[in-house]
Scaffold this motif. Structure first.
Motif, mmCIF file in Angstrom:
data_model
loop_
_atom_site.group_PDB
_atom_site.id
_atom_site.type_symbol
_atom_site.label_atom_id
_atom_site.label_comp_id
_atom_site.label_asym_id
_atom_site.label_seq_id
_atom_site.Cartn_x
_atom_site.Cartn_y
_atom_site.Cartn_z
ATOM 1 N N GLU A 489 -108.210 45.213 -46.058
ATOM 2 C CA GLU A 489 -107.236 45.639 -47.061
ATOM 3 C C GLU A 489 -105.996 46.222 -46.380
ATOM 4 O O GLU A 489 -104.856 45.984 -46.784
ATOM 5 C CB GLU A 489 -107.861 46.667 -48.001
ATOM 6 C CG GLU A 489 -108.830 46.091 -49.011
ATOM 7 C CD GLU A 489 -108.122 45.271 -50.071
ATOM 8 O OE1 GLU A 489 -106.885 45.446 -50.261
ATOM 9 O OE2 GLU A 489 -108.776 44.426 -50.725
ATOM 10 N N ARG A 492 -103.945 43.474 -44.997
ATOM 11 C CA ARG A 492 -103.174 42.797 -46.061
ATOM 12 C C ARG A 492 -101.969 43.628 -46.472
ATOM 13 O O ARG A 492 -100.866 43.092 -46.654
ATOM 14 C CB ARG A 492 -104.066 42.543 -47.272
ATOM 15 C CG ARG A 492 -103.369 41.692 -48.341
ATOM 16 C CD ARG A 492 -104.278 41.396 -49.503
ATOM 17 N NE ARG A 492 -104.579 42.619 -50.251
ATOM 18 C CZ ARG A 492 -105.331 42.634 -51.360
ATOM 19 N NH1 ARG A 492 -105.878 41.520 -51.805
ATOM 20 N NH2 ARG A 492 -105.562 43.772 -51.988
ATOM 21 N N HIS A 493 -102.135 44.949 -46.615
ATOM 22 C CA HIS A 493 -100.999 45.795 -46.970
ATOM 23 C C HIS A 493 -99.907 45.722 -45.897
ATOM 24 O O HIS A 493 -98.707 45.655 -46.202
ATOM 25 C CB HIS A 493 -101.461 47.242 -47.152
ATOM 26 C CG HIS A 493 -102.306 47.449 -48.373
ATOM 27 N ND1 HIS A 493 -102.059 46.797 -49.562
ATOM 28 C CD2 HIS A 493 -103.405 48.253 -48.596
ATOM 29 C CE1 HIS A 493 -102.962 47.169 -50.466
ATOM 30 N NE2 HIS A 493 -103.799 48.063 -49.891
ATOM 31 N N SER A 495 -99.318 43.231 -43.882
ATOM 32 C CA SER A 495 -98.656 41.909 -43.942
ATOM 33 C C SER A 495 -97.699 41.834 -45.124
ATOM 34 O O SER A 495 -96.628 41.199 -45.037
ATOM 35 C CB SER A 495 -99.721 40.811 -44.038
ATOM 36 O OG SER A 495 -100.439 40.910 -45.263
ATOM 37 N N GLU A 496 -98.042 42.462 -46.250
ATOM 38 C CA GLU A 496 -97.133 42.463 -47.394
ATOM 39 C C GLU A 496 -95.854 43.232 -47.067
ATOM 40 O O GLU A 496 -94.759 42.816 -47.436
ATOM 41 C CB GLU A 496 -97.840 43.080 -48.605
ATOM 42 C CG GLU A 496 -98.912 42.183 -49.196
ATOM 43 C CD GLU A 496 -99.634 42.848 -50.355
ATOM 44 O OE1 GLU A 496 -99.367 44.060 -50.590
ATOM 45 O OE2 GLU A 496 -100.439 42.183 -51.026
ATOM 46 N N GLY A 802 -99.459 33.977 -50.580
ATOM 47 C CA GLY A 802 -100.875 34.278 -50.754
ATOM 48 C C GLY A 802 -101.581 33.141 -51.441
ATOM 49 O O GLY A 802 -100.966 32.180 -51.939
#
Length: 817
Positions: A489, A492-493, A495-496, A802
């Motif tokens: 998680e 992912r944060h 990468s965002e 995504g």
């Protein structure tokens, strides 16, 4: 008794003596009177001769006889005859009385004859005078008639006289020459000379003149384009016959001058309207359209075009009108039935005569059926080069579907060509200035991007640290499932956040035309604050005071970001050690009261963005020059002088205003006024994760990056799709050829070796027109979307993406087939 006898004798003697004396005296008197009468006869005869002047010999003999008779009676005056008896005396007295009476009658006759002669002489003299007057009048009338005829024969006007039936009674020489083809006009009727319609019109005019007894004026068209102004009026001759006189003046030249003046007036009005449109709105399409309409009206043409020479090899068509103008211009346009004005055409693609006109500045005339005509400025189409200071800056073409132009056609377009030269020159200058401004903006952006490099590298290093660290934790064997999920998680944060940073940099650095949308300025500033603080540095405080219920703008987000960034960088350079930059927003109303103290302001409702600093400030002289390109007070290592000129250009492009106030050692304040729109800005809400869309269709996936290709394949395969993989463009084309009937969608990377996504789409769409396609790219979508093929059947998927975003685009493309 004797005494008595004696007395009787004495009385008898006395009586005899008395009688003798009386008779003698009477005889003498009678002789004297008779002599005088006879002697007076010659005088009477002479007087009669003078009066009548006839029979002079007879009157002479009678006069001589009268003189002789008078002389014979003269002696009897002195020789008294005592023996004269009473009868003799009475006879003499009778002769004397008769002679006297005769002489008196003769004298009276002579007097009357003389009076008659005098009256006759007077009458003859009067008659002679009148005859002389008549002769002089006749001579005058003859001279006047001759002068009248000479006047009418030499007068350019046509003159004639007809009776009620239309028979010609007089025709001037010019009228006779004008109608020489009809032969002699005198004695002939109008119906025998003119066509029936024209003759009937003239007869109706004659009847109207005779009925109303007043002047009639009208215009009469003739053969060969000649037009006459005709005046008809009633007339009577010596026999009181009713006639109609006519005079006609050739007004062809007057009509031509009148039409020329009317055309010139309309031309000046149209040119003035074109200039007004250009000055007020800068609308080039409408400006050149008005010029072209002028040219079409002036030459009575049916179609035409206006082109601006961009360089030595390109012509930009900025206006066109009529169905045939494209056919006359280029083969390139004919190949595109939907082509419109504002198309750029290479000289090599123009019709053969046109490049020569552009290179030599000569007028070129063309006859479409026969090709180029050898006669200058003649033909059914001609192109006029537009010159400015002896340089060809444009091309004006006009044409007719039928008929040919005369040699005066180019002269009719002189004023239009001159005005078009001014507009073409301004258009070219505006393009050059726009290109220079864009270069300045890009250069300034690149300067800012270079300054951002350190901060961006720092942010990316932090994100990479997060990604690497949590990835290592997830890969450890001792990590529990919950810890591994939490680590992923975090990855992912991170990468965002990296995706947002990349997109922000791409949006800031992209090179494109103005793309306006409704914008909330407060939100835009909040999104940019992190980057601004990174650029400014920690030693300077940046404060943002947002306005309450701020109005919305219609603006280009990236250019507003650039304005704010430039102002903050300029403020940073003005602060020596530490300091503060304050950004404020508010709604303002510019009205009459505000304009009294700020004459430069335009009335309206604005969003005011204020950027203030407490730096070194500027003096008045510097303040007046800060928006000039390349003007700077910094050294060459710190500034180029482009930042504030870019700010000024962007604000003006958005219809706003810029005001600056500064004092040395007290700081500077920039006020940016941007117009408010009455619409709500588009608010992007939080993303939600929809149910993943699944399917069983066959999808062609072309991607040259192996890791990205494998990731995309796994996402599609897990959703149930059949995936055909290609690592480059040629392989994608080969796979599509083998499975053309089963492939439902193509996903193409825009940039691939050998063949890119655009070229692959061109080839497969030739086999399957209308095939849905999704283009993938790591560049900003707005920078690529307008150039990608496919129209409504294409979509753009921006990297990084995504699984839900990819599957949603795929399902949407497939469902809209």
């Amino acid at each position: 008794m004797r005494i008595g006898l004696l007395l009787a004798q004495v009385l008898a003697q006395e009586e005899s003596l008395f009688r003798s004396t009386v008779f003698t005296t009477a005889g003498a008197v009678a002789n004297a009177v008779t002599a005088a009468a006879f002697l007076a006869v010659p005088f009477a005869l002479f007087s009669l001769h003078r009066s009548e002047r006839r029979r002079p010999a007879l009157l002479g003999v009678a006069g001589a006889g009268a003189v002789v008779a008078g002389i014979l009676h003269v002696p009897g005056i002195w020789s008294a005859d005592a023996t004269v008896t009473l009868p003799a005396a009475l006879l003499k007295l009778s002769v004397a009385v008769g002679a006297t009476a005769g002489v008196m009658l003769l004298f009276e006759y002579a007097r009357r004859a003389a009076a008659t002669v005098r009256d006759a002489a007077d009458r003859n003299h009067e008659l002679a005078r009148k005859l002389d007057d008549l002769r002089r009048t006749n001579v005058t009338l003859q001279a006047s008639e001759a002068m009248f005829r000479s006047f009418l024969d030499h007068c350019p006007a046509l003159a004639w006289i007809t009776d009620e039936d239309g028979t010609f009674h007089y025709v001037s020489e010019p009228c006779r020459r004008h109608h020489r083809a009809a032969g002699e006009l005198l004695g002939r009727r109008i119906t025998d000379i003119f066509p029936a319609e024209r003759a009937q019109r003239h007869l109706e005019h004659n009847r109207q003149v005779l009925a109303e007894q007043k002047l009639l004026e009208f215009d009469e068209p003739g053969e060969g384009g000649i037009e006459h102004r005709v005046f008809k009026f009633p007339l009577r001759d010596g026999n009181d016959r009713r006639l109609v006189a006519g005079i006609a003046f050739d007004v062809t030249e007057q009509r031509r001058v009148r039409e020329t003046l009317r055309d010139q007036s309309g031309l000046h009005a149209a040119l003035g309207e074109a200039m007004r449109v250009y000055l007020e709105s800068g609308d080039w399409a409408r400006t050149f359209a008005l010029l072209l309409r002028c040219a079409l009206v002036q030459t009575r043409s049916e179609f035409g075009f206006v082109g601006v020479v961009l360089d030595r090899q390109r012509l930009r068509l900025v206006a066109g009108e009529g169905p045939e103008w494209m056919r006359q211009v280029s083969r390139e346009l004919r190949a595109e039935p939907g082509a419109k004005a504002a198309s750029d055409v290479d000289f090599s693609r123009l019709e053969p005569p046109l490049p020569r006109a552009l290179r030599t500045g000569e007028v070129v005339a063309v006859d479409p059926p026969d090709g180029e005509t050898s006669e200058p400025a003649r033909g059914s189409f001609f192109a006029l080069p537009i010159l400015r200071e002896k340089q060809v800056v444009g091309l004006l073409g006009v044409g007719r579907s039928t008929g040919r132009y005369d040699g005066n056609s180019p002269g009719q377009l002189v004023q239009i060509s001159q005005q078009a030269g001014v507009f073409c020159d301004c258009y070219r200058r505006e393009l050059r200035e726009g290109a220079l401004e864009e270069q300045l903006r890009v250069a300034q952006k690149m300067e800012a991007v270079g300054m951002l490099a350190g901060g961006v590298a720092h942010d990316f290093n932090n994100l990479l640290q997060v990604i690497q660290g949590y990835t290592g934790i997830a890969l450890e064997a001792s990590t529990t499932i919950a810890e591994r999920r939490a680590s992923l998680e975090q990855v992912r944060h991170a990468s965002e956040r990296a995706t947002q940073l990349t997109r922000q940099l791409l949006a800031f650095g992209r090179r494109q035309n103005l793309q306006q949308s409704d914008l909330d300025l407060n939100q835009a500033i909040r999104d940019l604050l992190r980057m601004i603080r990174r650029l400014i540095g920690e030693q300077i405080t940046v404060d943002f005071i947002p306005g309450h219920e701020l109005g919305n703008l219609h603006a280009d987000r990236s250019q507003i970001d650039q304005v704010l960034l430039n102002l903050c960088l300029n403020a940073r350079d003005a602060i020596r050690q530490g300091g503060r930059i304050t950004i404020e927003t508010e709604n303002v109303l510019v009205n009459g009261a505000f304009r009294e103290s700020h004459p430069w302001a335009q009335p309206g409702r604005y969003v005011l963005m204020t950027v203030s600093d407490n730096g070194v400030g500027m003096d008045r002289e510097t303040t007046t020059r800060i928006f000039e390109p390349f003007f700077t007070t910094k050294n060459h290592e710190k500034g180029t002088g482009l930042g504030l000129s870019v700010v000024y250009g962007v604000v003006k492009q958005h219809g706003g205003m810029v005001h600056v106030y500064s004092e040395p050692q007290k700081g500077t304040t920039f006020k940016i006024y941007l117009p408010i729109v009455e619409r709500s800005a588009t608010v992007v809400g939080p993303k939600h994760t929809p149910t993943l869309a699944r399917g069983t269709e066959t999808i062609l996936l072309a991607e040259d990056e192996p890791m990205v290709r494998d990731l995309a394949r796994r996402i599609l395969a897990r959703a149930g799709y059949r995936v055909l993989l290609a690592c480059d463009g040629p392989e994608a084309c080969a796979l599509f050829t083998q499975h053309a009937d089963t492939i439902a969608l193509a996903i193409l990377d825009v940039v691939m070796p050998q063949l890119g996504g655009r070229e692959v789409y061109d080839r497969i769409s030739a086999l399957r027109p209308g095939l849905p396609v999704i283009f993938c790219s790591g560049y900003a979508g707005s920078a690529l979307g307008a150039d990608l093929p496919g129209g409504d059947t294409r979509r753009l998927l921006t990297k990084p993406y995504g699984a839900d975003e990819m599957l949603g685009s795929v399902r949407e493309a497939l469902d809209q087939r």
